[in-house]
Design a protein around this motif. Structure first.
Motif, PDB file in Angstrom:
ATOM      1  N   UNK A 187       0.818  -1.221   0.000  1.00  0.00           N
ATOM      2  CA  UNK A 187       0.000   0.000   0.000  1.00  0.00           C
ATOM      3  C   UNK A 187       0.849   1.268   0.000  1.00  0.00           C
ATOM      4  N   UNK A 188       1.901   1.277  -0.792  1.00  0.00           N
ATOM      5  CA  UNK A 188       2.731   2.462  -0.920  1.00  0.00           C
ATOM      6  C   UNK A 188       3.723   2.674   0.200  1.00  0.00           C
ATOM      7  N   UNK A 222       1.151   6.967  11.498  1.00  0.00           N
ATOM      8  CA  UNK A 222       0.340   5.777  11.732  1.00  0.00           C
ATOM      9  C   UNK A 222      -0.742   6.099  12.759  1.00  0.00           C
ATOM     10  N   UNK A 223      -1.902   5.531  12.549  1.00  0.00           N
ATOM     11  CA  UNK A 223      -3.023   5.748  13.463  1.00  0.00           C
ATOM     12  C   UNK A 223      -3.215   4.516  14.353  1.00  0.00           C
ATOM     13  N   UNK A 274       0.254  -5.743  11.384  1.00  0.00           N
ATOM     14  CA  UNK A 274      -0.935  -4.994  10.972  1.00  0.00           C
ATOM     15  C   UNK A 274      -0.900  -3.585  11.547  1.00  0.00           C
ATOM     16  N   UNK A 275      -1.098  -2.610  10.658  1.00  0.00           N
ATOM     17  CA  UNK A 275      -0.998  -1.202  11.013  1.00  0.00           C
ATOM     18  C   UNK A 275      -2.104  -0.417  10.300  1.00  0.00           C
ATOM     19  N   UNK A 280      -7.057   3.272   6.915  1.00  0.00           N
ATOM     20  CA  UNK A 280      -7.010   1.983   6.237  1.00  0.00           C
ATOM     21  C   UNK A 280      -5.983   1.077   6.907  1.00  0.00           C
ATOM     22  N   UNK A 281      -6.418  -0.140   7.248  1.00  0.00           N
ATOM     23  CA  UNK A 281      -5.515  -1.125   7.843  1.00  0.00           C
ATOM     24  C   UNK A 281      -4.751  -1.833   6.725  1.00  0.00           C
ATOM     25  N   UNK A 282      -3.441  -1.967   6.887  1.00  0.00           N
ATOM     26  CA  UNK A 282      -2.646  -2.731   5.935  1.00  0.00           C
ATOM     27  C   UNK A 282      -1.854  -3.797   6.674  1.00  0.00           C
TER      28      UNK A 282
END
Length: 291
Positions: A187-188, A222-223, A274-275, A280-282
């Motif tokens: 995801x970039x 990061x959230x 997982x972050x 959006x979770x990636x």
């Protein structure tokens, strides 16, 4: 800093969703038979309170609890909704009503394919009277392990597992091989996994460092995901050992997300980090060989 414990999940045989009405499967068997369970000591703070081995006290607590998995379709099909119900009871068959919240959820539920190529971390709804339900899809025909991770109040954290088989032509199983490079682009984000040392039986630090894949600038926004900067799930190559790891610094926002774990023995393990960023979770997977 907290230590960690692997929940040893004995999966030497495979159960299908058939054999009982509506796919009901009781998970109280132990000693190398399907459905074996163990407990783990989770912490509600950074990391998890884990020991190097499951203690007899943990086993005793786990034996006080059983889980019955019921599928809405006794012969589930790929790419179709399947509702999974997990009923948690005591050893006498009475429903357990109270569960502690761990990282914003009363149950973490993992679905993973036998070759570890598919991974899904979802959260069932609690309906009361020990009953959790979740609707999901399996991506293809084959064998999948279901892992329910929860904390009955007063008994400590534990996992219950089950294997199910989806119908159809099973695709060729992918080999589980260690990654040549521990850098992935997802995801970039360019994510690099490092260890302070990598050796079985020793407490070690895992660090996920994140950059923008194009600009190479550190990712520092990061959230929180489930109340923390990230979560890590680890399974061994055979799918029999499970570890759910939480960060040492829950309020971190990147570019580093640090965790601690102890691998119980040498071998091949798969790690999913997982972050969350921009809502959006990636998920970032790595396969490692622990010497």
């Amino acid at each position: 800093m907290k230590k960690m414990i692997f929940s040893i999940l004995l999966t030497t045989a495979v159960l299908t969703a058939c054999g009982k009405s509506v796919g009901s499967m009781d998970q109280t068997m132990k000693g190398g038979t399907p459905g074996a369970t163990e407990s783990a000591n989770h912490s509600d703070k950074g990391g998890m309170d884990h020991k190097a081995m499951v203690t007899e006290a943990d086993k005793t607590k786990a034996e006080l609890v059983k889980a019955t998995f019921t599928l809405s379709n006794a012969k589930p099909l790929p790419n179709q909704d399947t509702t999974i119900t997990v009923h948690i009871q005591d050893k006498d068959g009475m429903s357990i009503d109270k569960f502690d919240v761990q990282h914003e959820k009363k149950m973490h539920f993992i679905v993973v394919s036998k070759d570890l190529s598919f991974f899904n971390h979802i959260h069932p709804d609690y309906k009361g009277k020990g009953e959790f339900t979740v609707t999901t899809q399996f991506p293809n025909a084959g064998e999948f392990e279901l892992i329910a991770d929860f904390v009955p109040s007063g008994l400590g954290a534990m996992t219950k597992t089950e294997w199910v088989t989806t119908q159809g032509s099973v695709p060729e199983q992918k080999a589980i091989l260690p990654d040549a490079s521990l850098t992935q682009i997802v995801d970039g984000k360019e994510v690099t996994l490092t260890f302070d040392h990598l050796m079985a039986g020793m407490e070690l630090n895992l660090n996920f460092n994140m950059k923008d894949a194009q600009t190479k600038q550190p990712v520092a926004d990061l959230q929180p995901y489930l109340g923390a900067v990230g979560h890590v799930v680890i399974l061994n190559q055979e799918g029999g050992e499970y570890l759910h790891v939480h960060p040492l610094e829950e309020k971190a926002s990147g570019p580093d997300a640090k965790f601690m774990a102890t691998f119980p023995h040498s071998g091949v393990f798969k790690i999913w980090g997982q972050f969350q960023q921009n809502g959006k979770v990636f998920t970032v997977p790595f396969v490692i060989n622990v010497p």
